[in-house]
Design an enzyme around this catalytic site. Structure first.
Site, PDB file in Angstrom:
ATOM      1  N   TYR A 253       0.859  -1.181   0.000  1.00  5.27           N
ATOM      2  CA  TYR A 253       0.000   0.000   0.000  1.00  5.27           C
ATOM      3  C   TYR A 253       0.898   1.236   0.000  1.00  5.27           C
ATOM      4  O   TYR A 253       1.714   1.393   0.908  1.00  5.27           O
ATOM      5  CB  TYR A 253      -0.934   0.040   1.206  1.00  5.27           C
ATOM      6  CG  TYR A 253      -2.025   1.069   0.966  1.00  5.27           C
ATOM      7  CD1 TYR A 253      -3.109   0.748   0.154  1.00  5.27           C
ATOM      8  CD2 TYR A 253      -1.926   2.356   1.470  1.00  5.27           C
ATOM      9  CE1 TYR A 253      -4.084   1.694  -0.123  1.00  5.27           C
ATOM     10  CE2 TYR A 253      -2.894   3.300   1.193  1.00  5.27           C
ATOM     11  CZ  TYR A 253      -3.974   2.966   0.396  1.00  5.27           C
ATOM     12  OH  TYR A 253      -4.934   3.903   0.099  1.00  5.27           O
ATOM     13  N   HIS A 261      -4.017  -8.052  -4.867  1.00  2.00           N
ATOM     14  CA  HIS A 261      -3.066  -9.147  -4.989  1.00  2.00           C
ATOM     15  C   HIS A 261      -2.237  -9.212  -3.713  1.00  2.00           C
ATOM     16  O   HIS A 261      -2.095  -8.223  -2.990  1.00  2.00           O
ATOM     17  CB  HIS A 261      -2.167  -8.975  -6.214  1.00  2.00           C
ATOM     18  CG  HIS A 261      -1.421  -7.678  -6.247  1.00  2.00           C
ATOM     19  ND1 HIS A 261      -2.015  -6.469  -6.561  1.00  2.00           N
ATOM     20  CD2 HIS A 261      -0.111  -7.394  -5.993  1.00  2.00           C
ATOM     21  CE1 HIS A 261      -1.116  -5.501  -6.503  1.00  2.00           C
ATOM     22  NE2 HIS A 261       0.045  -6.030  -6.157  1.00  2.00           N
ATOM     23  N   HIS A 263       1.396 -10.782  -1.873  1.00  2.00           N
ATOM     24  CA  HIS A 263       2.753 -11.274  -2.072  1.00  2.00           C
ATOM     25  C   HIS A 263       3.057 -12.355  -1.034  1.00  2.00           C
ATOM     26  O   HIS A 263       2.820 -12.156   0.159  1.00  2.00           O
ATOM     27  CB  HIS A 263       3.755 -10.130  -1.918  1.00  2.00           C
ATOM     28  CG  HIS A 263       3.463  -8.950  -2.800  1.00  2.00           C
ATOM     29  ND1 HIS A 263       4.187  -8.672  -3.932  1.00  2.00           N
ATOM     30  CD2 HIS A 263       2.516  -7.980  -2.710  1.00  2.00           C
ATOM     31  CE1 HIS A 263       3.702  -7.586  -4.507  1.00  2.00           C
ATOM     32  NE2 HIS A 263       2.688  -7.148  -3.782  1.00  2.00           N
TER      33      HIS A 263
END
Length: 323
Positions: A253, A261, A263
């Site tokens: 962000y 999505h 990670h």
């Protein structure tokens, strides 16, 4: 798969014979690169042994070449070959301690490369090193400034929809839950070579449209988040043998592209943009939404942006950041 920030351009991994990019694409990338000329060093990262280079054709078409030193192989045969063939050049010697430059066979000293072409100014700006500044974004700031930024500067997500529809990169999918509401695709991130567990890096992209970032999440989305977390960690363990408690799962962000999505990265890897000013842990998002169903609709979120970034410019124009 493109990583964060590849803005509708062709992002091609250039590898040797062991790469998983088709020969046709590899040859096209090589032809394009050989016709290009060096233009500028955009930046470097000594901790990740990385170099970011801007190249251009005489026509004016530009590309970004990312070079990363590959991790050393832990294969016993490779290590034995390295020891047997190493050529040492002494830098200094003091008692039992010696410092040397070492020349080893090229196959044991690979450079992983990503070529993004043609690259527009947004892509180039992503890799150009600049001073950064902290922004404290309130919920009101998000609605009045950031949403307008997304509308004006959101990148072309055609590449993403190609992945989700399996028109592209279907062979790279690690796992898919096809459910249109809570499902997702899990694939290797382009920053990962697909073999070294030290820097394992995969990306989960949800099938549902309309969820741009953590700002759009509420408690109603907990089934989605818990589904992605559970099934992704299981798939990573099954395929790569890495335990769930050795994986860091997080959002960016601001994200570099506005389609939710997540990670999933090895704890051993100090991945780019994994600091507290860029990354928000998936577990923390889930816990916050359990405490307050509209947490991210109300929270002030803090992040950093580059000096030339359009979002920073819009915050300054609105008087929300120091000029």
């Amino acid at each position: 798969m493109k990583g964060d920030g590849e803005n509708g351009s062709v992002a091609t991994e250039i590898r040797g014979a062991q790469g998983n990019v088709s020969e046709t694409k590899e040859n096209a990338a090589q032809t394009w690169l050989r016709a290009a000329k060096f233009k500028e060093v955009l930046g470097s990262d000594s901790s990740h042994k990385s170099l970011f280079i801007l190249v251009a054709h005489e026509s004016g078409e530009q590309g970004v070449l990312l070079l990363n030193k590959s991790p050393f192989s832990e294969n016993v045969e490779d290590i034995a070959a390295l020891i047997e063939s190493a050529e040492l050049s002494e830098i200094m010697k003091n008692d039992i301690f010696g410092s040397y430059d070492v020349i080893i066979p090229s196959k044991l000293n690979l450079v992983k490369s990503t070529l993004i072409y043609p690259a527009n100014e947004k892509v180039i700006a992503k890799y150009r090193q600049e001073e950064k500044y902290i922004i404290h974004e309130t919920a009101e700031d998000y609605n009045t400034i950031t949403v307008e930024y997304i509308k004006k500067y959101q990148m072309d997500l055609k590449w993403l929809h190609n992945v989700l529809s399996k028109e592209s990169e279907a062979e790279r999918i690690i796992f898919e839950d096809p459910d249109p509401h809570n499902g997702f695709i899990l694939s290797p991130d382009i920053k990962w070579d697909g073999t070294s567990m030290e820097n394992l890096y995969v990306l989960a992209m949800i099938h549902r449209n309309g969820v741009r970032s953590i700002r759009d999440l509420t408690a109603d989305d907990l089934p989605l988040l818990e589904n992605v977390r559970s099934k992704s960690l299981s798939a990573i363990k099954e395929k790569y043998g890495v335990r769930p408690d050795q994986i860091r799962a997080y959002f960016h962000y601001q994200p570099c592209f506005y389609h939710l999505h997540i990670h999933f990265v090895s704890l051993k890897y100090d991945a780019p943009a994994s600091t507290t000013l860029a990354a928000v842990l998936l577990d923390d998002v889930i816990n916050n939404l359990k405490i307050a169903s509209d947490y991210y609709k109300r929270a002030t979120l803090t992040f950093a942006r580059k000096r030339s970034d359009k979002l920073l410019e819009m915050f300054r124009e609105a008087g929300r950041c120091e000029p």
